[in-house]
Design an enzyme around this catalytic site. Structure first.
Site, short mmCIF file in Angstrom:
data_model
loop_
_atom_site.label_atom_id
_atom_site.label_comp_id
_atom_site.label_asym_id
_atom_site.label_seq_id
_atom_site.Cartn_x
_atom_site.Cartn_y
_atom_site.Cartn_z
N ARG A 24 -4.36 -20.50 41.45
CA ARG A 24 -4.74 -21.76 42.11
C ARG A 24 -6.25 -21.88 42.28
NH1 ARG A 24 -1.55 -21.62 46.84
NH2 ARG A 24 -3.34 -20.80 47.95
N TYR A 83 -13.06 -47.57 44.74
CA TYR A 83 -11.79 -47.41 44.01
C TYR A 83 -10.66 -47.55 45.02
CZ TYR A 83 -8.21 -45.00 41.22
OH TYR A 83 -7.07 -44.67 40.54
N ASP A 104 -19.34 -41.59 43.69
CA ASP A 104 -18.38 -41.58 42.58
C ASP A 104 -19.15 -42.02 41.34
OD1 ASP A 104 -16.42 -42.21 40.66
OD2 ASP A 104 -14.94 -42.77 42.18
N LYS A 120 -11.25 -40.24 32.87
CA LYS A 120 -11.83 -41.37 32.12
C LYS A 120 -12.66 -40.83 30.94
CE LYS A 120 -9.84 -43.89 35.25
NZ LYS A 120 -10.38 -44.16 36.56
#
Ligand SMILES: *Cc1c(COP(=O)(O)O)cnc(C)c1O
Length: 404
Positions: free
Chosen positions: A70, A123, A195, A220
């Site tokens: 993890r 967003y 962002d 993206k």
């Protein structure tokens, strides 16, 4: 092995970003000379001795320590370090999605009684998290006009811990004055999150402008092929421990196969971004001259309100922008987007393919009003031949007529 020496080209800050994306985070010598880092699929990490295990445990939040799946493996650390290098940060943490990246600094740094300032162009799912989860934990949000700049000072309170920016906003493309916002935030002890998904590290580096933490939807442009989801959080050294611990205790783990795809996409990022930039701007200019189009929301156009800031703080634009149609009849807008043959209808962007999406900024805002008449269509200009895209748009626009 000679490979190692040849791969470690000293970077005194003089390498161009096109070179950097091809070299950052690589170490062929450690993998028998193979060019790309292999995928580690690991949960358990085994140790020879108890002492080794305990040492790894003590260092498990230190970058590069392999302790448990993890917390990351060498492939994940290599990818994250590449993004940190491209953004000019000290550390980066790979997380399972862009939204996970957006939320990590909010969860890591906000506590009950804190106040956060968030751009009205954020967003949208971040907004949902703030209202449906963080508000219930006693964290108060104020949305601000994305064009507020230094005026943000008046909204900062004694308990304002964070200012969250996204420039330009991915629906209406308002450009934010990050240096002015960061200066005001820092005077009052607040951190600035940016962002940077739209521009990618190729065209914009918010840390250099004063931001403290940069988040990316790697889904993206970093991935670039619409086939994996990933997020990255980049920061200065002083914030990395807190962010790394929060990512672990929240259970975030970046899937190594998706990290591989993002690391692979990264090697062509600069050349793809330049193509998105050129084609996108050319098509934006073409659309601006069309009678069916009321306005084009692209910061690279001279008449865009954020054009001067964009010129100052960005070295290019991505392929994502919006148009406001003359029509306010939804059926006509639907006919327009459905007539497009080369633009897919769908969410996300940053892949090689062009996309179109009818969007509604009215619903996405609370601090500022969206007064524009006409229906907004967001376009992602992909890597196709721009002349083909223009022909496709021309045919579909023909269906709109010049009436409303
Ligand atoms: C898509 C997007 C996100 C979220 O990324 P996912 O990987 O879809 O979770 C965050 N910020 C911006 C600006 C985005 O466009």
């Amino acid at each position: 092995m000679s490979v190692e020496g040849r791969d470690s080209v000293p970077d005194d800050g003089g390498l161009g970003v096109d070179t950097k994306v091809t070299r950052a985070g690589r170490n062929p010598a450690a993998q028998s000379g193979a060019v790309n880092a292999p995928v580690y699929r690991a949960s358990t990490i085994i140790f020879d001795r108890v002492d080794d295990l305990e040492r790894a445990k003590a260092a498990r939040f230190t970058d590069g320590t392999v302790f448990y799946g993890r917390m990351g493996t060498p492939d994940v650390f290599a990818f994250a370090s590449a993004i940190a290098e491209l953004e000019g940060g000290d550390a980066a943490i790979a997380v399972p999605s862009g939204l996970a990246a957006c939320m990590l600094p909010l969860v890591a740094f906000l506590k009950t009684g804190d106040h956060v300032l968030v751009t009205d162009s954020v967003y949208e799912p971040v907004r949902t998290n703030l209202s449906d989860y963080l508000a219930g934990l006693g964290i108060e949000t104020t949305y601000y006009d994305p064009t507020i700049g230094a005026g943000i000072e008046t909204l900062i309170r004694d308990n304002t811990r964070l200012v969250y920016t996204e420039s330009p906003g991915s629906l209406t493309f308002d450009v934010q004055d990050i240096p002015a916002i960061a200066a005001a935030a820092h005077r009052r002890g607040a951190l600035v999150v940016a962002d940077n998904t739209w521009a990618s590290p190729v065209f914009h580096n918010p840390l250099a402008l004063g931001a403290d933490i940069v988040v990316h939807a790697g889904t993206k442009y970093l991935v670039g092929h619409s086939d994996a989801m990933l997020g990255v959080v980049v920061c200065r050294a002083e914030h990395s421990d807190r962010l790394r611990r929060a990512a672990n205790w929240l259970g975030y783990r970046a899937p190594p196969d998706d990290v591989y795809l993002a690391a692979r996409g990264l090697r062509t990022l600069a050349v793809r971004m330049r193509r998105h930039y050129e084609s996108g701007l050319a098509i934006a200019r073409w659309l601006a001259a069309r009678p069916e189009v009321r306005r084009v929301l692209h910061p690279g156009l001279a008449d865009h309100p954020g054009h001067a800031l964009w010129q100052r703080d960005f070295s290019g634009a991505s392929g994502l922008f919006s148009i406001v149609l003359e029509t306010h009849t939804k059926e006509k807008a639907i006919a327009f987007v459905e007539a497009l043959r080369l633009f897919g209808l769908g969410f996300s962007w940053g892949g090689y393919e062009s996309l179109a999406l009818i969007s509604d900024p009215h619903h996405a805002r609370t601090a500022t009003a969206w007064n524009e008449e006409g229906i907004v269509v967001r376009l992602h200009v992909g890597l196709e031949d721009p002349d083909d895209l223009v022909r496709d748009l021309e045919a579909a626009l023909g269906l709109l007529g010049d009436g409303r």
